[in-house]
Design a protein around this motif. Structure first.
Motif, mmCIF file in Angstrom:
data_model
loop_
_atom_site.group_PDB
_atom_site.id
_atom_site.type_symbol
_atom_site.label_atom_id
_atom_site.label_comp_id
_atom_site.label_asym_id
_atom_site.label_seq_id
_atom_site.Cartn_x
_atom_site.Cartn_y
_atom_site.Cartn_z
ATOM 1 N N ARG A 290 3.129 -5.150 -4.224
ATOM 2 C CA ARG A 290 3.136 -5.534 -2.816
ATOM 3 C C ARG A 290 4.182 -4.717 -2.053
ATOM 4 N N ASP A 291 3.804 -4.262 -0.845
ATOM 5 C CA ASP A 291 4.700 -3.627 0.130
ATOM 6 C C ASP A 291 5.276 -2.284 -0.320
ATOM 7 N N ALA A 292 4.641 -1.648 -1.284
ATOM 8 C CA ALA A 292 5.100 -0.297 -1.637
ATOM 9 C C ALA A 292 4.682 0.675 -0.532
ATOM 10 N N PRO B 100 3.495 5.131 -3.888
ATOM 11 C CA PRO B 100 3.016 3.906 -4.544
ATOM 12 C C PRO B 100 3.667 3.726 -5.917
ATOM 13 N N LEU B 101 3.593 2.474 -6.403
ATOM 14 C CA LEU B 101 4.143 2.140 -7.723
ATOM 15 C C LEU B 101 3.010 1.995 -8.723
ATOM 16 N N VAL C 72 4.335 -7.742 -8.307
ATOM 17 C CA VAL C 72 5.616 -7.040 -8.294
ATOM 18 C C VAL C 72 5.888 -6.646 -6.855
ATOM 19 N N ASP C 73 6.951 -7.179 -6.290
ATOM 20 C CA ASP C 73 7.322 -6.852 -4.920
ATOM 21 C C ASP C 73 8.151 -5.569 -4.924
ATOM 22 N N TYR C 74 7.865 -4.687 -3.986
ATOM 23 C CA TYR C 74 8.573 -3.410 -3.944
ATOM 24 C C TYR C 74 10.076 -3.612 -3.740
ATOM 25 N N ALA C 75 10.456 -4.642 -2.980
ATOM 26 C CA ALA C 75 11.878 -4.921 -2.761
ATOM 27 C C ALA C 75 12.559 -5.305 -4.076
ATOM 28 N N ASP C 76 11.863 -6.048 -4.951
ATOM 29 C CA ASP C 76 12.427 -6.400 -6.258
ATOM 30 C C ASP C 76 12.657 -5.147 -7.094
#
Length: 314
Positions: A234-236, A241-242, A273-277
């Protein structure tokens, strides 16, 4: 001589009978007493003695009055537990509080019982000087050892009310206090929620502002299931991208047992998996979040961590 002895014995018996009768009668009198209170005023010692004597006016037998007011005897002494809200600070006098005597009447009657019929009390107010004490507020730690019946589990944390207490005493002694434990509570085969009062463990030389707390332990029946879910990101940023390895993770979860409510399936769960994490993880490995709108009590992942690789968009 024999007749004289008989006469003397008769007189003694008569005096004794007269005395017993006389002192068994009720008399009106005023009996002085001293009052010691036990309370929980914040910042002060737990007890204090009234500065003024309290006079109890009422009726009692001569024997009781003789005992209460006998020559050379100390006044009657009463120790009474009184709620802190009844004490009022005396303006201009440090550590001094007044207490309306009316707040003591019922407590005095309980201790006097039927021996003394109380008419009124004097004075209307009593004054107490409390010794200041330092205090700290510390959390209450639940000392619970619970084992559950098969397919039953604790839901959430043990709730305590209050969850913290004030500890009073010398500053040096208070520095070592970081918490207060409940007494041990041990249960086996638990299959329903628990609640009740539990005593607190005392600390030598220190005083707690309460002796017990209310506890609640929510217990529910569960079903355990295992599913394999894809891990989404999410939010990458679109240009970076991840990639997540492995892309799927096994989830074992416990959900409430609801025979008529429908079971939770893979369609009700998602791993994210949140990009901020990822940015704050300090490494490339992150624990995915389990998201659902249904009730899930607990879960575990296999593997627990996934590796995130940031790539450039083509």
């Amino acid at each position: 001589m024999k007749d004289f002895r008989l006469l003397l014995a008769s007189l003694l018996i008569a005096c004794l009978v007269w005395g017993m009768h006389t002192f068994s009668l009720d008399y009106s009198a005023s009996v002085p007493c001293t009052v010691r209170v036990v309370t929980n005023l914040p910042g002060y010692a737990a007890d204090a003695v009234a500065q003024e004597p309290l006079s109890l006016r009422g009726k009692a037998t001569g024997f009781y009055l003789l005992k209460a007011r006998g020559t050379g005897r100390r006044p009657l002494q009463f120790t009474l537990a009184v709620d802190a809200r009844h004490f009022h600070p005396v303006e201009g006098e440090e550590d001094t509080f007044q207490l309306p005597v009316s707040e003591l009447r019922e407590k005095l009657l309980e201790q006097l019982g039927e021996r003394f019929v109380l008419d009124f009390l004097e004075p209307d107010q009593l004054t107490f000087v409390f010794t200041p004490q330092s205090f700290v507020r510390v959390p209450v730690e639940a000392a619970f050892d619970l084992s559950f019946r098969n397919q039953y589990m604790q839901v959430g944390e043990i709730r305590l009310k209050p969850d913290s207490v004030q500890v009073y005493g010398p500053v040096k002694e208070l520095q070592r206090v970081t918490g207060v434990r409940t007494r041990d509570v041990s249960r086996t085969g638990v299959d329903k929620s628990l609640q009740g009062y539990v005593e607190l463990e005392g600390i030598s030389g220190l005083r707690l502002d309460t002796e017990r707390v209310w506890y609640e332990v929510e217990v529910d029946r569960y079903v355990e299931s295992t599913v394999t879910l894809p891990v989404t990101v999410r939010d990458a940023p679109p240009d970076h991208p991840l990639m997540v390895l492995p892309s799927k993770v096994e989830v074992t979860y416990r959900a409430p047992f609801r025979p008529r409510g429908g079971r939770i399936g893979a369609e009700d769960l998602s791993l994210v998996v949140d990009y901020a994490d990822y940015l704050h993880s300090g490494s490339a490995k992150v624990i995915p979040r389990l998201e659902t709108v249904r009730d899930v009590y607990a879960w575990r992942l296999k593997p627990e961590l996934v590796e995130c690789l940031q790539v450039e968009a083509r």
